[in-house]
Design a protein around this motif. Structure first.
Motif, PDB file in Angstrom:
ATOM      1  N   TRP A  91      93.345  33.137 -10.482  1.00 44.94           N
ATOM      2  CA  TRP A  91      92.526  32.834  -9.300  1.00 44.94           C
ATOM      3  C   TRP A  91      92.386  34.009  -8.352  1.00 44.94           C
ATOM      4  O   TRP A  91      91.371  34.140  -7.661  1.00 44.94           O
ATOM      5  CB  TRP A  91      93.053  31.595  -8.581  1.00 44.94           C
ATOM      6  N   THR A  92      93.371  34.883  -8.307  1.00 46.66           N
ATOM      7  CA  THR A  92      93.273  36.030  -7.400  1.00 46.66           C
ATOM      8  C   THR A  92      92.160  36.990  -7.813  1.00 46.66           C
ATOM      9  O   THR A  92      91.731  37.805  -7.002  1.00 46.66           O
ATOM     10  CB  THR A  92      94.610  36.787  -7.312  1.00 46.66           C
ATOM     11  N   GLY A  93      91.678  36.876  -9.028  1.00 50.45           N
ATOM     12  CA  GLY A  93      90.569  37.705  -9.482  1.00 50.45           C
ATOM     13  C   GLY A  93      89.272  37.400  -8.751  1.00 50.45           C
ATOM     14  O   GLY A  93      88.328  38.187  -8.783  1.00 50.45           O
ATOM     15  N   TYR A  94      89.205  36.271  -8.079  1.00 51.16           N
ATOM     16  CA  TYR A  94      88.029  35.881  -7.310  1.00 51.16           C
ATOM     17  C   TYR A  94      88.162  36.226  -5.831  1.00 51.16           C
ATOM     18  O   TYR A  94      87.268  35.925  -5.042  1.00 51.16           O
ATOM     19  CB  TYR A  94      87.776  34.371  -7.445  1.00 51.16           C
ATOM     20  N   ASP A  95      89.256  36.853  -5.439  1.00 52.91           N
ATOM     21  CA  ASP A  95      89.493  37.148  -4.024  1.00 52.91           C
ATOM     22  C   ASP A  95      88.369  37.934  -3.358  1.00 52.91           C
ATOM     23  O   ASP A  95      88.107  37.759  -2.175  1.00 52.91           O
ATOM     24  CB  ASP A  95      90.810  37.900  -3.838  1.00 52.91           C
ATOM     25  N   GLY A  96      87.697  38.775  -4.079  1.00 54.30           N
ATOM     26  CA  GLY A  96      86.627  39.582  -3.493  1.00 54.30           C
ATOM     27  C   GLY A  96      85.314  38.837  -3.350  1.00 54.30           C
ATOM     28  O   GLY A  96      84.358  39.366  -2.796  1.00 54.30           O
ATOM     29  N   ALA A  97      85.266  37.601  -3.821  1.00 52.65           N
ATOM     30  CA  ALA A  97      84.020  36.828  -3.776  1.00 52.65           C
ATOM     31  C   ALA A  97      84.008  35.889  -2.579  1.00 52.65           C
ATOM     32  O   ALA A  97      84.989  35.211  -2.300  1.00 52.65           O
ATOM     33  CB  ALA A  97      83.863  36.023  -5.063  1.00 52.65           C
ATOM     34  N   ASP A  98      82.895  35.860  -1.874  1.00 56.65           N
ATOM     35  CA  ASP A  98      82.706  34.884  -0.808  1.00 56.65           C
ATOM     36  C   ASP A  98      82.175  33.579  -1.384  1.00 56.65           C
ATOM     37  O   ASP A  98      82.424  32.506  -0.862  1.00 56.65           O
ATOM     38  CB  ASP A  98      81.700  35.397   0.229  1.00 56.65           C
ATOM     39  N   LEU A  99      81.409  33.701  -2.467  1.00 54.75           N
ATOM     40  CA  LEU A  99      80.755  32.559  -3.080  1.00 54.75           C
ATOM     41  C   LEU A  99      80.554  32.872  -4.555  1.00 54.75           C
ATOM     42  O   LEU A  99      80.201  33.993  -4.912  1.00 54.75           O
ATOM     43  CB  LEU A  99      79.386  32.331  -2.409  1.00 54.75           C
ATOM     44  N   VAL A 100      80.777  31.893  -5.407  1.00 49.54           N
ATOM     45  CA  VAL A 100      80.502  32.034  -6.837  1.00 49.54           C
ATOM     46  C   VAL A 100      79.395  31.051  -7.172  1.00 49.54           C
ATOM     47  O   VAL A 100      79.444  29.890  -6.777  1.00 49.54           O
ATOM     48  CB  VAL A 100      81.762  31.747  -7.689  1.00 49.54           C
ATOM     49  N   VAL A 101      78.382  31.532  -7.885  1.00 51.81           N
ATOM     50  CA  VAL A 101      77.271  30.686  -8.323  1.00 51.81           C
ATOM     51  C   VAL A 101      77.327  30.600  -9.834  1.00 51.81           C
ATOM     52  O   VAL A 101      77.293  31.618 -10.524  1.00 51.81           O
ATOM     53  CB  VAL A 101      75.908  31.258  -7.874  1.00 51.81           C
ATOM     54  N   LEU A 102      77.427  29.381 -10.346  1.00 48.23           N
ATOM     55  CA  LEU A 102      77.399  29.136 -11.781  1.00 48.23           C
ATOM     56  C   LEU A 102      76.034  28.561 -12.099  1.00 48.23           C
ATOM     57  O   LEU A 102      75.726  27.425 -11.740  1.00 48.23           O
ATOM     58  CB  LEU A 102      78.504  28.169 -12.198  1.00 48.23           C
ATOM     59  N   CYS A 103      75.203  29.349 -12.726  1.00 48.77           N
ATOM     60  CA  CYS A 103      73.837  28.943 -13.043  1.00 48.77           C
ATOM     61  C   CYS A 103      73.788  28.562 -14.513  1.00 48.77           C
ATOM     62  O   CYS A 103      73.718  29.425 -15.383  1.00 48.77           O
ATOM     63  CB  CYS A 103      72.871  30.079 -12.732  1.00 48.77           C
ATOM     64  N   THR A 104      73.842  27.278 -14.796  1.00 49.30           N
ATOM     65  CA  THR A 104      73.879  26.829 -16.187  1.00 49.30           C
ATOM     66  C   THR A 104      72.565  27.082 -16.906  1.00 49.30           C
ATOM     67  O   THR A 104      72.543  27.183 -18.128  1.00 49.30           O
ATOM     68  CB  THR A 104      74.242  25.335 -16.290  1.00 49.30           C
ATOM     69  N   ALA A 105      71.474  27.193 -16.177  1.00 50.22           N
ATOM     70  CA  ALA A 105      70.172  27.420 -16.816  1.00 50.22           C
ATOM     71  C   ALA A 105      70.107  28.782 -17.497  1.00 50.22           C
ATOM     72  O   ALA A 105      69.448  28.933 -18.521  1.00 50.22           O
ATOM     73  CB  ALA A 105      69.047  27.289 -15.801  1.00 50.22           C
ATOM     74  N   THR A 106      70.782  29.773 -16.952  1.00 53.13           N
ATOM     75  CA  THR A 106      70.741  31.110 -17.552  1.00 53.13           C
ATOM     76  C   THR A 106      71.983  31.421 -18.374  1.00 53.13           C
ATOM     77  O   THR A 106      71.996  32.402 -19.097  1.00 53.13           O
ATOM     78  CB  THR A 106      70.563  32.194 -16.470  1.00 53.13           C
TER      79      THR A 106
END
Length: 104
Positions: free
Chosen positions: A13-28
């Motif tokens: 989980w610490t690998g996401y520390d630099g992210a303010d927001l994660v977008v998972l776009c299933t369409a792409t």
């Protein structure tokens, strides 16, 4: 940043520390990416889920792959409501979002 290869996703989980927001776009996302992220090897999914549990913000866009999204049970656990692929809507009823700001 954009990650389109499953192997490049953080496995802690610490690998996401630099992210303010994660977008998972299933369409792409490819089916292979989705199958691996929501399949039996849960290390990278668990990292994302733990980051969200600790306050990380995740936006999931299902778009044209709404039916596929309903087949991914672990994805359903992340969503605030069920995806209705049989009766798609352009809008969803309102649901609560929490916002916290620390200004010191």
């Amino acid at each position: 940043a954009h990650i389109s290869e499953f192997a490049k996703l953080p496995d802690h989980w610490t690998g996401y520390d630099g992210a303010d927001l994660v977008v998972l776009c299933t369409a792409t996302a490819t089916d292979d990416f989705l199958n691996r992220l929501f399949g039996p090897d849960a290390k990278r999914r668990d990292a994302l889920v733990e980051w969200v549990r600790r306050g990380g913000r995740l936006v999931v866009s299902v778009g044209e792959k709404a039916q596929r999204a309903t087949e991914l049970a672990p994805l359903q656990d992340l969503l605030p409501f069920a995806v209705n692929s049989k009766n798609p809507q352009r809008a969803v009823p309102s649901f609560p979002l929490q916002w916290a700001a620390d200004f010191e």
